[in-house]
Design a protein around this motif. Structure first.
Motif, mmCIF file in Angstrom:
data_model
loop_
_atom_site.group_PDB
_atom_site.id
_atom_site.type_symbol
_atom_site.label_atom_id
_atom_site.label_comp_id
_atom_site.label_asym_id
_atom_site.label_seq_id
_atom_site.Cartn_x
_atom_site.Cartn_y
_atom_site.Cartn_z
ATOM 1 N N PRO A 296 4.050 6.618 -0.804
ATOM 2 C CA PRO A 296 4.452 7.977 -0.557
ATOM 3 C C PRO A 296 3.735 8.729 0.039
ATOM 4 C CG PRO A 296 3.388 7.338 -2.730
ATOM 5 C CD PRO A 296 3.472 6.034 -2.182
ATOM 6 N N LEU A 297 4.000 9.704 0.750
ATOM 7 C CA LEU A 297 3.238 10.803 1.482
ATOM 8 C C LEU A 297 1.885 11.129 0.753
ATOM 9 C CD1 LEU A 297 5.474 13.713 2.762
ATOM 10 C CD2 LEU A 297 4.398 11.973 4.106
ATOM 11 N N GLY A 298 0.840 11.299 1.491
ATOM 12 C CA GLY A 298 -0.477 11.772 0.740
ATOM 13 C C GLY A 298 -1.173 10.689 0.383
ATOM 14 N N THR A 299 -0.755 9.400 0.641
ATOM 15 C CA THR A 299 -1.407 8.017 0.214
ATOM 16 C C THR A 299 -2.512 8.075 1.267
ATOM 17 O OG1 THR A 299 0.488 6.987 -0.421
ATOM 18 C CG2 THR A 299 -1.355 5.515 -0.238
ATOM 19 N N HIS A 300 -3.821 7.515 0.942
ATOM 20 C CA HIS A 300 -4.912 7.139 1.862
ATOM 21 C C HIS A 300 -5.199 5.583 1.498
ATOM 22 C CE1 HIS A 300 -6.585 10.945 3.463
ATOM 23 N NE2 HIS A 300 -5.560 11.452 2.429
ATOM 24 N N VAL A 301 -5.560 4.837 2.389
ATOM 25 C CA VAL A 301 -5.696 3.424 2.409
ATOM 26 C C VAL A 301 -7.189 3.230 2.763
ATOM 27 C CG1 VAL A 301 -5.001 3.009 4.766
ATOM 28 C CG2 VAL A 301 -5.237 1.145 2.769
ATOM 29 N N TYR A 302 -7.978 2.330 1.948
ATOM 30 C CA TYR A 302 -9.396 1.981 2.230
ATOM 31 C C TYR A 302 -9.453 0.548 2.304
ATOM 32 C CZ TYR A 302 -9.505 6.576 0.159
ATOM 33 O OH TYR A 302 -9.203 7.951 -0.232
ATOM 34 N N VAL A 303 -10.130 0.139 3.307
ATOM 35 C CA VAL A 303 -10.420 -1.217 3.418
ATOM 36 C C VAL A 303 -11.829 -1.773 3.639
ATOM 37 C CG1 VAL A 303 -9.642 -1.262 5.978
ATOM 38 C CG2 VAL A 303 -9.450 -3.564 4.812
ATOM 39 N N CYS A 304 -12.376 -2.755 3.116
ATOM 40 C CA CYS A 304 -13.614 -3.203 3.072
ATOM 41 C C CYS A 304 -13.709 -4.621 2.896
ATOM 42 C CB CYS A 304 -14.790 -2.571 2.193
ATOM 43 S SG CYS A 304 -16.397 -2.944 2.507
ATOM 44 N N SER B 98 -9.117 -5.207 10.664
ATOM 45 C CA SER B 98 -7.990 -4.853 11.879
ATOM 46 C C SER B 98 -6.877 -4.797 11.315
ATOM 47 C CB SER B 98 -8.501 -5.666 13.036
ATOM 48 O OG SER B 98 -8.309 -6.831 12.796
ATOM 49 N N ARG B 99 -6.381 -6.054 10.639
ATOM 50 C CA ARG B 99 -5.039 -6.114 10.139
ATOM 51 C C ARG B 99 -4.598 -4.895 9.363
ATOM 52 N NH1 ARG B 99 -2.720 -11.301 8.825
ATOM 53 N NH2 ARG B 99 -0.933 -10.006 8.138
ATOM 54 N N VAL B 100 -5.392 -4.237 8.451
ATOM 55 C CA VAL B 100 -4.854 -3.307 7.828
ATOM 56 C C VAL B 100 -4.897 -2.113 8.707
ATOM 57 C CG1 VAL B 100 -5.661 -1.604 6.038
ATOM 58 C CG2 VAL B 100 -5.884 -3.942 5.448
ATOM 59 N N THR B 101 -5.871 -1.775 9.430
ATOM 60 C CA THR B 101 -5.847 -0.566 10.277
ATOM 61 C C THR B 101 -4.558 -0.613 11.363
ATOM 62 O OG1 THR B 101 -7.324 -1.355 11.628
ATOM 63 C CG2 THR B 101 -8.238 0.218 10.292
ATOM 64 N N ASN B 102 -4.236 -1.908 12.029
ATOM 65 C CA ASN B 102 -3.269 -2.019 13.009
ATOM 66 C C ASN B 102 -1.825 -1.802 12.265
ATOM 67 O OD1 ASN B 102 -5.031 -2.232 15.013
ATOM 68 N ND2 ASN B 102 -4.956 -4.529 14.948
ATOM 69 N N THR B 103 -1.642 -2.538 10.973
ATOM 70 C CA THR B 103 -0.371 -2.231 10.291
ATOM 71 C C THR B 103 -0.104 -0.817 9.889
ATOM 72 O OG1 THR B 103 -0.748 -4.682 9.707
ATOM 73 C CG2 THR B 103 1.106 -3.336 8.523
ATOM 74 N N ALA B 104 -1.172 -0.151 9.291
ATOM 75 C CA ALA B 104 -1.071 1.121 8.918
ATOM 76 C C ALA B 104 -0.561 1.967 10.077
ATOM 77 C CB ALA B 104 -2.226 1.708 8.215
ATOM 78 N N LYS B 105 -1.322 1.775 11.350
ATOM 79 C CA LYS B 105 -0.904 2.796 12.516
ATOM 80 C C LYS B 105 0.537 2.560 12.790
ATOM 81 C CE LYS B 105 -5.536 3.086 14.085
ATOM 82 N NZ LYS B 105 -6.578 2.787 15.100
ATOM 83 N N SER B 106 1.029 0.879 12.768
ATOM 84 C CA SER B 106 2.165 0.547 13.289
ATOM 85 C C SER B 106 3.322 1.254 12.286
ATOM 86 C CB SER B 106 2.449 -0.799 13.446
ATOM 87 O OG SER B 106 2.493 -1.580 12.178
ATOM 88 N N CYS B 107 2.875 1.560 10.993
ATOM 89 C CA CYS B 107 3.795 2.003 10.073
ATOM 90 C C CYS B 107 3.892 3.666 10.153
ATOM 91 C CB CYS B 107 3.614 1.907 8.529
ATOM 92 S SG CYS B 107 3.850 -0.157 8.250
ATOM 93 N N GLY B 108 2.874 4.168 11.235
ATOM 94 C CA GLY B 108 2.922 5.551 11.248
ATOM 95 C C GLY B 108 2.017 6.333 10.744
ATOM 96 N N TRP B 109 1.041 5.461 10.090
ATOM 97 C CA TRP B 109 -0.131 6.372 9.217
ATOM 98 C C TRP B 109 -0.927 6.962 10.434
ATOM 99 C CZ3 TRP B 109 -2.007 4.919 4.161
ATOM 100 C CH2 TRP B 109 -1.201 4.303 3.428
ATOM 101 N N GLU C 204 9.992 12.206 -2.116
ATOM 102 C CA GLU C 204 10.649 10.883 -1.741
ATOM 103 C C GLU C 204 10.312 10.272 -0.443
ATOM 104 O OE1 GLU C 204 15.311 12.068 -0.988
ATOM 105 O OE2 GLU C 204 14.364 12.018 -2.798
ATOM 106 N N SER C 205 9.346 11.212 0.349
ATOM 107 C CA SER C 205 9.041 10.632 1.842
ATOM 108 C C SER C 205 7.938 9.590 1.610
ATOM 109 C CB SER C 205 8.700 11.699 2.697
ATOM 110 O OG SER C 205 10.079 12.601 2.798
ATOM 111 N N SER D 32 4.319 0.252 4.332
ATOM 112 C CA SER D 32 5.332 0.771 4.698
ATOM 113 C C SER D 32 6.166 1.412 3.534
ATOM 114 C CB SER D 32 6.468 -0.212 5.363
ATOM 115 O OG SER D 32 6.808 -1.377 4.386
ATOM 116 N N ARG D 33 5.501 1.217 2.501
ATOM 117 C CA ARG D 33 6.323 1.912 1.176
ATOM 118 C C ARG D 33 5.420 2.889 0.369
ATOM 119 N NH1 ARG D 33 8.731 -3.541 1.050
ATOM 120 N NH2 ARG D 33 7.351 -4.327 -0.640
#
Lengths: 320, 206
Positions: A188-196, A203-214, B101-102, A185-186
């Protein structure tokens, strides 16, 4: 990919680096450079055992800038169908293996403004190579690495010495857990997350990211499913006019290959979609175990990924 | 001749709220404010708490008097962070610092003339925002920004099918070929083969 396109390699070194993971170094039999690859790529290792052939995907963890050898990490699976036990018990320094060319289904996004890498256990392996690509660049990155206990933290010394405090460790044995919401949830814009790693972590990572609006386009994951075991069944290959018997501990793809019919593949882990096969007739149910087909396509029952999926019922006819 | 069905010409849809986002960043020029008000109504109905994570950056546009109360009306829906700018350039300067800052989870809504949308999207693209995160609705003039392929100057506010380049004074044919990175349509010399022979000038981008 099929076996005609494999490369012959020799095992140059084997090191037991954690209680469960062995680190293998492979070099071309002819001594030349191996094909170039990018961080996140995997190879298929073809293991010709006494009674059967195993073909398992393993992420490359060596530096993409060093092509004199490839390195892979193999975790001994408790419920192995034989592949990881073969690598652990039968392969020795000097053994010959065949491998398929590297394929990258887990590449880094090239225009990302930040990379967040999350590894669980042996899921660290693709990140070891990706970190080689990221190190020294201008794009910020961080690794969050979760393992059972300190003795299970493969490659940690190497990663720590090079990456310093970009490496965040979490030990189950010490009661650590990743604060997924806090982490995702913190950013910056333009961040990508990768999980293996294990399915639960992904599923924790993908679900949390989606609920944070990713958006999905910023979430990347890779999990090679070992082909699950199941009840025996039969498949009829319409074009080859062959009936194939699939025993409980063998995948549909392996059984088809054992009958002498080639199925095109890249990952053999239910991810890439390359082996997608048309189902011509079905009297029964498909057991979809892949991560490729949409739920809607799975429900339609017109396609199957023979690398990991199975069937129950009276009749299954495939377009092969 | 050169103007055909070129696929790079952007197509915009009416704005809809995306309540899957945590933060809503809204930009409007002139009549675009009406589209924002519609989206804000949707957000208020579906996820009213999200209005606290919403901010709006506004510029009056060509007909300032007609849209003078937009900021007040957005305030009344429940958005406290509404900023009004004199011109597009100063809005974009602030927009850049806001993007910087977004956080991930931000949705961008842009409403107004196409040139305004293009400039906002160009900036958002630099922050790796993509079509899953950006929505835009075209309202107002379709006057174009035209990028001269010969001298690389962008001529603003082009309403005609051919235009005299502000940089090199060549006569340019305004194509439908659009660049998101330049936020402009391509202009190519129209009388290169027969100097001085110009097609009739028509106002087409009103």
């Amino acid at each position: 990919m099929n076996d005609a396109q494999t490369l012959a390699v020799e095992v140059k070194a084997i090191e037991q680096i954690t209680p469960l993971i062995k680190h293998f170094t492979l070099a071309a039999v002819d001594g030349g450079d191996l094909p170039a690859f990018s961080g996140g790529s995997h190879i298929i290792v073809v293991m010709r055992g006494a009674s059967r052939v195993h073909r398992n995907p393993y992420s490359l963890l060596s530096s993409p800038r060093q092509l004199s050898h490839y390195e892979i990490g193999v975790r001994r699976m408790e419920e192995s169908r034989g592949g990881s036990h073969f690598m652990h018990d039968s392969v020795q320094v000097g053994s010959s293996l065949e491998i398929a060319h590297p394929v990258n289904l887990f590449g880094l996004d090239k225009i990302a403004r930040k990379h967040v890498l999350i590894a669980g256990g042996v899921g660290i392996t693709p990140f070891v190579a990706q970190l080689e690509d990221l190190h020294g660049g201008t794009v910020p990155y961080e690794l969050h690495y979760s393992v059972r206990s300190p003795e299970h933290a493969a490659f940690l010394d190497t990663l720590r010495s090079r990456e310093g405090d970009r490496v965040h460790m979490y030990y189950d044995s010490e009661g650590h857990s990743i604060d997924f919401e806090g982490l995702l949830s913190r950013q910056p814009l333009g961040t990508h997350v990768y999980v293996c790693g294990p399915a639960g972590l992904i599923s924790r990572v993908t679900n949390t990211a989606k609920s944070c609006g990713w958006p999905n386009s910023h979430i990347h994951w890779e999990q090679f499913s070992a082909p699950p075991m199941g009840d025996a069944f039969e498949a009829f290959l319409a074009r080859s006019q062959l009936t194939v018997h699939v025993p409980p501990d063998q995948s549909l793809m392996e059984s088809i290959e054992a009958a002498g019919v080639e199925v095109p593949y890249l990952c053999r882990g239910g991810v890439c979609g390359f082996c997608q096969t048309r189902v011509l007739e079905l009297d029964g149910e498909l057991e979809h175990n892949d991560h490729f087909l949409s739920d809607a396509d799975k429900a339609k029952g017109k396609s199957i990924m023979p690398c990991v999926s199975r069937a129950h019922g009276k009749r299954l006819v495939l377009d092969l | 001749m050169l103007i055909t069905s070129i696929k790079s010409k952007p197509v915009y849809e009416p704005l809809r709220a995306d309540v899957g986002g945590r933060y809503h960043l809204m930009l409007a020029s002139g009549p675009g404010g009406e589209a924002l008000l519609r989206v804000l109504g949707e957000i208020r109905d579906a996820a009213p708490q999200a209005l606290q994570n919403t901010r709006a950056l506004l510029v009056p546009g060509a007909d300032a008097a007609a849209h003078s109360n937009t900021a007040t009306r957005i305030n009344e829906v429940g958005v406290t962070d509404v900023r009004l700018f004199d011109d597009v350039a100063s809005l974009l300067t602030t927009f850049r610092t806001v993007l910087d800052e977004s956080l991930m989870g931000t949705r961008l809504y842009v409403a107004g003339p196409e040139s305004f949308i293009g400039l906002a999207m160009k900036l958002a693209l630099e922050f790796d925002m993509n079509k899953d995160e950006i929505r835009a609705e075209e309202l107002g003039t379709s006057a174009r920004r035209v990028y001269c392929v010969h001298c690389r100057t962008t001529t603003e506010d082009v309403k005609t099918n051919i235009v005299n380049c502000a940089g090199c004074q060549r006569w340019l044919l305004v194509r439908d070929h659009y660049s998101r990175r330049h936020a402009a349509y391509m202009g190519v010399m129209v009388d290169a083969e027969a100097p001085g022979e110009l097609p009739p000038m028509r106002e087409v981008y009103l």
